[in-house]
Each structure stands twice: as C-alpha cells, then as structure tokens.
Design a protein around this motif. Structure first.
Motif, PDB file in Angstrom:
ATOM      1  N   PHE A  53     -19.895  29.937 -45.167  1.00 49.28           N
ATOM      2  CA  PHE A  53     -21.310  30.283 -45.219  1.00 49.28           C
ATOM      3  C   PHE A  53     -21.742  30.623 -46.639  1.00 49.28           C
ATOM      4  O   PHE A  53     -21.305  31.618 -47.203  1.00 49.28           O
ATOM      5  CB  PHE A  53     -21.616  31.469 -44.303  1.00 49.28           C
ATOM      6  N   TYR A  54     -22.579  29.807 -47.199  1.00 52.35           N
ATOM      7  CA  TYR A  54     -23.231  30.080 -48.488  1.00 52.35           C
ATOM      8  C   TYR A  54     -22.242  30.411 -49.602  1.00 52.35           C
ATOM      9  O   TYR A  54     -22.453  31.331 -50.374  1.00 52.35           O
ATOM     10  CB  TYR A  54     -24.236  31.219 -48.334  1.00 52.35           C
ATOM     11  N   GLY A  55     -21.170  29.661 -49.735  1.00 51.34           N
ATOM     12  CA  GLY A  55     -20.153  29.919 -50.753  1.00 51.34           C
ATOM     13  C   GLY A  55     -20.693  29.965 -52.169  1.00 51.34           C
ATOM     14  O   GLY A  55     -20.482  30.945 -52.880  1.00 51.34           O
ATOM     15  N   PRO A  56     -21.415  28.935 -52.626  1.00 52.60           N
ATOM     16  CA  PRO A  56     -21.918  28.960 -54.010  1.00 52.60           C
ATOM     17  C   PRO A  56     -22.923  30.091 -54.259  1.00 52.60           C
ATOM     18  O   PRO A  56     -22.911  30.717 -55.318  1.00 52.60           O
ATOM     19  CB  PRO A  56     -22.589  27.592 -54.177  1.00 52.60           C
ATOM     20  N   GLN A  57     -23.770  30.364 -53.267  1.00 52.96           N
ATOM     21  CA  GLN A  57     -24.745  31.452 -53.435  1.00 52.96           C
ATOM     22  C   GLN A  57     -24.036  32.807 -53.489  1.00 52.96           C
ATOM     23  O   GLN A  57     -24.409  33.677 -54.277  1.00 52.96           O
ATOM     24  CB  GLN A  57     -25.767  31.443 -52.293  1.00 52.96           C
ATOM     25  N   ARG A  58     -23.029  32.971 -52.654  1.00 49.99           N
ATOM     26  CA  ARG A  58     -22.282  34.231 -52.658  1.00 49.99           C
ATOM     27  C   ARG A  58     -21.536  34.415 -53.976  1.00 49.99           C
ATOM     28  O   ARG A  58     -21.443  35.530 -54.496  1.00 49.99           O
ATOM     29  CB  ARG A  58     -21.317  34.276 -51.473  1.00 49.99           C
ATOM     30  N   LEU A 136     -20.928  43.859 -50.752  1.00 52.60           N
ATOM     31  CA  LEU A 136     -20.196  43.650 -49.505  1.00 52.60           C
ATOM     32  C   LEU A 136     -20.478  42.258 -48.932  1.00 52.60           C
ATOM     33  O   LEU A 136     -19.570  41.557 -48.485  1.00 52.60           O
ATOM     34  CB  LEU A 136     -20.571  44.727 -48.486  1.00 52.60           C
ATOM     35  N   ALA A 137     -21.730  41.847 -48.976  1.00 57.89           N
ATOM     36  CA  ALA A 137     -22.108  40.540 -48.429  1.00 57.89           C
ATOM     37  C   ALA A 137     -21.560  39.383 -49.259  1.00 57.89           C
ATOM     38  O   ALA A 137     -21.321  38.304 -48.731  1.00 57.89           O
ATOM     39  CB  ALA A 137     -23.624  40.435 -48.341  1.00 57.89           C
ATOM     40  N   SER A 138     -21.353  39.608 -50.546  1.00 56.20           N
ATOM     41  CA  SER A 138     -20.931  38.500 -51.412  1.00 56.20           C
ATOM     42  C   SER A 138     -19.447  38.507 -51.757  1.00 56.20           C
ATOM     43  O   SER A 138     -18.995  37.616 -52.464  1.00 56.20           O
ATOM     44  CB  SER A 138     -21.750  38.533 -52.707  1.00 56.20           C
ATOM     45  N   THR A 139     -18.705  39.474 -51.268  1.00 55.10           N
ATOM     46  CA  THR A 139     -17.298  39.566 -51.642  1.00 55.10           C
ATOM     47  C   THR A 139     -16.498  38.355 -51.161  1.00 55.10           C
ATOM     48  O   THR A 139     -16.682  37.876 -50.043  1.00 55.10           O
ATOM     49  CB  THR A 139     -16.662  40.867 -51.107  1.00 55.10           C
TER      50      THR A 139
END
Length: 188
Positions: A53-58, A136-139
């Motif tokens: 889910f949303y790897g590049p954005q994270r 936390l959301a992007s770790t």
C-alpha cells in the motif's frame, strides 16, 4: 593511557606509533559507520519497495519525517519540530507560575477556565501527535518502530494529555448526570 601510563611520559617513537595506530582505527571506524548507514538506507529502500500500500508515498513521507537533510521541506519540518519542543517546554514551565495562571484567567473573559499557556501546550501536543502518527503510518518496519526507545519516549510523552482529556470527559459527564459532588471529582 591503557595501563595508567600517560601519553606524555612515553618515548617519542612509541607516541608516534600510538598516534598513527589511533588515527588508523578512527578512520576504520568512520568507514564502518558510513557503510552501516549506507546498508541501513538500502535496506529501508528495499522494505519500501515490497510494500503493498502506497510504498513510494510512504517512503517520501518517511524521508520527510525522519531524514531532515533529504530535502528543504524535511529541514523545515525538523526546524518546526524543534521549535514546537522549545515552545512546549517554555509553556510547561510558565504554566506552573501562579502569576501567569491568574493573568490568563482574568484575560479569558469568563470563558474557558484553562490558562492560555495550557492551550499552547495542547497545540504543541497536537503537533507531536500528528508527527508521531505520520511516522507510524510511513514506517517501513513496524516492529523496529515499536521497539525503538525514542518512539516509546514520544508515545509516553503524548499519552498523558489524552488520558487527562479522557478523565476530564468522564468526570464532566458524571457531574452532569449528578453522580458525586464536584469536590469528589476535582483532580487538581
């Protein structure tokens, strides 16, 4: 010195050998640190590539929040975070001064009984909460994030505000329903 012998009491030839060896070791340590940092960065990049889910954005959000030298925006967020820490500490310290509390209470016009500085602290805590939740959301590795001592410190710093608000909500609700006296629920 290692055996209690001071470097200035050693012969010149031994001192030169010692200093050369010390310089070599510190250079090797520096190279090892750089290699370790590079390996961790590559490992993190690999973790982001495997995300569903949303790897590049994270990854971009993680770099923005965790690597202040990765971009100008990341530097701005780092500076803002430091300023919020400073403002929070100053507000916390000034909030304990009685004169500041009375002045804030008189200037409020009978509205909210909380001092102005308490509102500043709450704004800072909202920023810290947002920052924590974004990290936390992007770790890339949730287990490593949870085990990190600094993240636990952040969580322990944030939680008391929300526990206080929760308790205040329950005590206000009990007082509205007539359960107990106002003195019984006074937490301060």
């Amino acid at each position: 010195g290692y055996w209690g012998v001071r470097l200035k009491y050693t012969p010149r030839c031994c001192r030169i050998c010692f200093e050369e060896r010390r310089d070599e070791l510190s250079e090797q340590l520096k190279i090892q640190r750089e290699l370790r940092a590079q390996a961790q960065a590559e490992e993190a990049e690999e973790l982001f590539q495997d995300m569903r889910f949303y790897g590049p954005q994270r990854r971009r959000l993680w770099n923005l929040m965790e690597k202040p030298f990765s971009s100008v925006a990341a530097k701005a967020i780092g500076v803002a975070s430091s300023l919020f820490v400073l403002i929070s500490v100053v507000a916390l310290a000034l909030n304990t001064v009685e004169e500041m509390q009375h002045q804030a209470g008189q200037g409020a016009g009978g509205g909210d009984p909380r001092p102005f500085l308490e509102h500043v602290e709450m704004l800072c805590m909202a920023f810290f909460t947002l920052e924590f939740l974004l990290r936390l959301a992007s770790t890339p590795d949730l287990r490593r994030f949870v085990r990190s001592a600094l993240n636990l410190v952040d969580l322990v710093a944030i939680l008391p505000l929300y526990l206080q608000l929760l308790l205040e909500c329950f005590t206000a609700e009990d007082q509205l329903h007539g359960k107990g006296s106002p003195r019984e629920h006074d937490l301060e």
